[in-house]
Design an enzyme around this catalytic site. Structure first.
Site, PDB file in Angstrom:
ATOM      1  CB  SER A 123      -0.805   0.006   1.258  1.00  0.00           C
ATOM      2  OG  SER A 123      -1.571   1.022   1.444  1.00  0.00           O
ATOM      3  CE1 TYR A 154      -3.807  -1.878   5.440  1.00  0.00           C
ATOM      4  CE2 TYR A 154      -3.572   0.372   4.742  1.00  0.00           C
ATOM      5  CZ  TYR A 154      -3.589  -1.072   4.583  1.00  0.00           C
ATOM      6  OH  TYR A 154      -3.765  -1.160   3.241  1.00  0.00           O
TER       7      TYR A 154
END
Length: 254
Positions: free
Chosen positions: A139, A152
């Protein structure tokens, strides 16, 4: 068309979103896809859809954080050509001071340990193919921080470092290591899962953004990197919608 020894592609987290779209894209590119995820009914439905379209697909229920189950899964193959480590996800958006340690632990287990489990178990099969590819779907969170994303972000940084280190360690092997780092992707489940099913919070993530990336956008990119000639390794590919310049700079038409 991939060579016969490299024709099997394993895709984790393939029950929806980017994983399901990637399985479809690789099947269309000529791979025999093996879809894995925890939700058996969902991967079976996607696999059946792929077979109905005239391609080859098998569904296998698997929790990537269960190492014993992963090792058992790996015994089904002598060789594989592609491993797409897509399983992962985010939980919560609390600051570090009040973040849920359970959420952090789960995110690390799925986004990092899950990638480690599948990669370790299948790396010998990838090497045996003579032309293997490991893809880690990380990501943009793995390349920059933002408030409320500590858990995250930390997990995706871990996935990024895993891919980067593996590439160094197996440079003498016939296996490429590719990292795909998507930015804002609007899928049916990512934001909804992150906010515990709160649809209002989930919709705010994409509010006013004319065209977030789709799962298909990312899947097409993954398939493109995999189908480059064997000597071409796309080390890292970052993709964002045009409206997103960084993790914290997004143009919204509100």
């Amino acid at each position: 068309m991939p060579a016969p020894a490299s024709r099997i592609a394993v895709v984790t987290g393939a029950s929806s979103g980017i994983g399901a779209a990637t399985a479809r894209a690789l099947a269309e590119a000529g791979y025999r896809v093996v879809l894995t995820a925890r939700r058996k009914d969902r991967i079976e439905a996607v696999a059946e859809e792929i077979r109905t379209a005239g391609h080859s697909a098998t569904a296998y229920q698997l929790d990537v954080t269960d190492r014993a189950a992963v090792d058992e899964f790996a015994t089904a193959f002598q060789t594989i050509g592609v491993l797409v480590n897509n399983a992962g996800g985010a939980l919560g958006a609390d600051p570090v001071a009040t973040g849920d340690p359970g959420h952090w632990r789960t995110m690390y287990e799925t986004n990092v340990i899950g990638v480690l489990n599948l990669t370790q178990a299948l790396l010998p099969k990838l090497e045996a193919s003579g032309d293997g590819t490991v893809v880690v779907v990380s990501s943009t969170a793995g390349h920059g921080t933002y408030e409320g994303g500590g858990g995250y972000v930390a997990a995706k940084h871990g996935a990024h470092v895993l891919a980067e280190t593996l590439r160094l360690e197996i440079v003498d092997k016939p296996v490429r290591v590719i990292e795909i780092a998507p930015g804002m992707v609007k899928t049916d489940e990512f934001a909804l899962t992150r906010f515990g099913g709160d649809t209002e919070k989930a919709e705010k993530v994409y509010a006013g953004v004319a065209e977030p990336l789709t799962a298909e956008d990312v899947a097409e990119t993954i398939a493109w990197t995999i189908t480059r000639p064997s000597h071409v390794n796309v080390d890292l590919l970052v993709l964002r919608p045009r409206a997103q310049a960084s993790n914290t700079k997004v143009h919204r038409e509100l």
